[in-house]
Scaffold this active site. Structure first.
Site, PDB file in Angstrom:
ATOM      1  N   LYS A  14       5.625  -3.365   9.951  1.00 16.60           N
ATOM      2  CA  LYS A  14       5.038  -4.670  10.286  1.00 16.60           C
ATOM      3  C   LYS A  14       5.885  -5.826   9.750  1.00 16.60           C
ATOM      4  O   LYS A  14       6.172  -6.772  10.468  1.00 16.60           O
ATOM      5  CB  LYS A  14       3.614  -4.811   9.684  1.00 16.60           C
ATOM      6  CG  LYS A  14       2.624  -3.788  10.196  1.00 16.60           C
ATOM      7  CD  LYS A  14       1.212  -4.059   9.674  1.00 16.60           C
ATOM      8  CE  LYS A  14       1.057  -3.937   8.162  1.00 16.60           C
ATOM      9  NZ  LYS A  14       1.237  -2.591   7.623  1.00 16.60           N
ATOM     10  N   ARG A  89      -7.869  -6.601   7.814  1.00 20.39           N
ATOM     11  CA  ARG A  89      -7.868  -5.169   7.533  1.00 20.39           C
ATOM     12  C   ARG A  89      -9.283  -4.602   7.481  1.00 20.39           C
ATOM     13  O   ARG A  89      -9.434  -3.404   7.264  1.00 20.39           O
ATOM     14  CB  ARG A  89      -7.203  -4.907   6.188  1.00 20.39           C
ATOM     15  CG  ARG A  89      -5.699  -4.546   6.281  1.00 20.39           C
ATOM     16  CD  ARG A  89      -5.149  -4.587   4.869  1.00 20.39           C
ATOM     17  NE  ARG A  89      -4.093  -3.680   4.588  1.00 20.39           N
ATOM     18  CZ  ARG A  89      -2.814  -4.052   4.400  1.00 20.39           C
ATOM     19  NH1 ARG A  89      -2.446  -5.305   4.573  1.00 20.39           N
ATOM     20  NH2 ARG A  89      -1.920  -3.164   4.055  1.00 20.39           N
ATOM     21  N   ARG A 134       8.175  -0.962  -5.736  1.00 17.48           N
ATOM     22  CA  ARG A 134       6.727  -1.185  -5.579  1.00 17.48           C
ATOM     23  C   ARG A 134       5.946   0.022  -6.076  1.00 17.48           C
ATOM     24  O   ARG A 134       6.155   1.145  -5.621  1.00 17.48           O
ATOM     25  CB  ARG A 134       6.395  -1.430  -4.101  1.00 17.48           C
ATOM     26  CG  ARG A 134       6.513  -2.869  -3.694  1.00 17.48           C
ATOM     27  CD  ARG A 134       6.200  -3.074  -2.230  1.00 17.48           C
ATOM     28  NE  ARG A 134       4.835  -2.679  -1.863  1.00 17.48           N
ATOM     29  CZ  ARG A 134       4.305  -2.931  -0.681  1.00 17.48           C
ATOM     30  NH1 ARG A 134       5.002  -3.577   0.227  1.00 17.48           N
ATOM     31  NH2 ARG A 134       3.077  -2.548  -0.406  1.00 17.48           N
ATOM     32  N   ARG A 146      -3.861   4.764   0.713  1.00 16.92           N
ATOM     33  CA  ARG A 146      -3.701   3.585   1.584  1.00 16.92           C
ATOM     34  C   ARG A 146      -3.925   3.979   3.047  1.00 16.92           C
ATOM     35  O   ARG A 146      -4.510   3.221   3.816  1.00 16.92           O
ATOM     36  CB  ARG A 146      -2.313   2.962   1.375  1.00 16.92           C
ATOM     37  CG  ARG A 146      -2.255   2.211   0.033  1.00 16.92           C
ATOM     38  CD  ARG A 146      -0.836   2.081  -0.473  1.00 16.92           C
ATOM     39  NE  ARG A 146      -0.032   1.136   0.265  1.00 16.92           N
ATOM     40  CZ  ARG A 146       1.302   1.128   0.250  1.00 16.92           C
ATOM     41  NH1 ARG A 146       1.972   2.027  -0.447  1.00 16.92           N
ATOM     42  NH2 ARG A 146       1.967   0.226   0.940  1.00 16.92           N
TER      43      ARG A 146
HETATM   44  P1  AMP Z   1       0.963  -4.542   2.381  1.00 22.44           P
HETATM   45  O1  AMP Z   1       2.142  -5.217   1.780  1.00 22.44           O
HETATM   46  O2  AMP Z   1       0.457  -5.202   3.627  1.00 22.44           O
HETATM   47  O3  AMP Z   1       1.168  -3.050   2.561  1.00 22.44           O
HETATM   48  O4  AMP Z   1      -0.241  -4.695   1.325  1.00 22.44           O
HETATM   49  C1  AMP Z   1      -0.133  -4.172   0.020  1.00 22.44           C
HETATM   50  C2  AMP Z   1      -1.509  -4.131  -0.613  1.00 22.44           C
HETATM   51  O5  AMP Z   1      -2.045  -5.458  -0.699  1.00 22.44           O
HETATM   52  C3  AMP Z   1      -2.565  -3.331   0.120  1.00 22.44           C
HETATM   53  O6  AMP Z   1      -2.504  -1.943  -0.173  1.00 22.44           O
HETATM   54  C4  AMP Z   1      -3.833  -3.961  -0.416  1.00 22.44           C
HETATM   55  O7  AMP Z   1      -4.127  -3.527  -1.747  1.00 22.44           O
HETATM   56  C5  AMP Z   1      -3.450  -5.436  -0.509  1.00 22.44           C
HETATM   57  N1  AMP Z   1      -3.752  -6.148   0.756  1.00 22.44           N
HETATM   58  C6  AMP Z   1      -2.868  -6.722   1.612  1.00 22.44           C
HETATM   59  N2  AMP Z   1      -3.497  -7.286   2.643  1.00 22.44           N
HETATM   60  C7  AMP Z   1      -4.817  -7.062   2.458  1.00 22.44           C
HETATM   61  C8  AMP Z   1      -5.991  -7.374   3.200  1.00 22.44           C
HETATM   62  N3  AMP Z   1      -5.921  -8.020   4.369  1.00 22.44           N
HETATM   63  N4  AMP Z   1      -7.192  -6.984   2.687  1.00 22.44           N
HETATM   64  C9  AMP Z   1      -7.275  -6.343   1.493  1.00 22.44           C
HETATM   65  N5  AMP Z   1      -6.209  -5.978   0.759  1.00 22.44           N
HETATM   66  C10 AMP Z   1      -4.983  -6.342   1.232  1.00 22.44           C
END
Ligand code: AMP
Length: 191
Positions: A14, A89, A134, A146
């Site tokens: 993404k 999400r 990370r 996740r």
């Molecule tokens: P990402 O970088 O999009 O993979 O997000 C990393 C982490 O951030 C996720 O595993 C969640 O813990 C948190 N996160 C990101 N976006 C959201 C969202 N829209 N709702 C809840 N948690 C989020």
């Protein structure tokens, strides 16, 4: 105004694809994951809260996520459109986004899910974790959690956006350029 939501499990690409789409369509890119990581590195209260969920691979609670997203949109009200990466999400987030955008006479133009098999994604994430450092990319159990969060809370949004005629999916396996081409072909066809 074009507003696009990019769906896809962690590792689906993404963020990478959002970078191409934002320049091609002149959109402002909002990644809630990046915003949370920014708060964590600045050691804000929101960052501390978010980190306790992110480190386990759990979603951060809806209300704080929704408030942060609204703030990001409002801070960039001059944008020609937005690409939402990693938001919404959950159903609550999707409802909140629709309400918030309609209050501003805006709406989601299309949502696109990048589809890929869990095993391919898990391998990509472990490799990414070695480079990015990370925490949530480094442990296979957290990665699987996740995916579970995605299956349980995010995948149902497909029905929500299908009911609005706004859901599309694209094969997320292949070269980066190839996938960008699939996405832009789809989006161009919708404009
Ligand atoms: P990402 O970088 O999009 O993979 O997000 C990393 C982490 O951030 C996720 O595993 C969640 O813990 C948190 N996160 C990101 N976006 C959201 C969202 N829209 N709702 C809840 N948690 C989020």
């Amino acid at each position: 105004m074009i507003n696009i939501v990019l769906f896809g499990k962690p590792g689906a690409g993404k963020g990478t694809q959002a970078e191409f789409l934002k320049s091609k369509y002149q959109l402002f890119h909002i990644s809630t994951g990046d915003l949370f990581r920014h708060h964590i590195s600045n050691k804000t209260d929101l960052g501390m809260l978010a980190q306790s969920y992110m480190d386990k691979g759990d979603l951060v609670p809806d209300q704080v996520t929704i408030d942060m997203l609204k703030d990001a949109v409002e801070t960039h009200s001059e944008a020609k459109g937005f690409i939402f990466d990693g938001f919404p999400r959950t159903s609550k987030q999707a409802d909140a986004l629709d309400t918030f955008l309609s209050e501003k006479s805006m709406q989601i133009s299309a949502t696109v899910a990048l589809e890929a098999d869990d095993d391919v994604l898990a391998e990509r994430l472990v490799n990414r974790g070695k480079i990015s450092g990370r925490v949530d990319d480094q442990d296979e159990e957290k990665i699987r959690n996740r995916f579970e969060e995605y299956n349980n809370k995010t995948a149902p949004l497909r029905d929500f956006y299908e009911a609005q005629g706004k859901f599309h999916s694209v094969d997320g396996i292949g070269g980066i350029d190839e996938i960008t081409h699939r996405l832009t072909t789809l989006i161009d066809g919708l404009l």
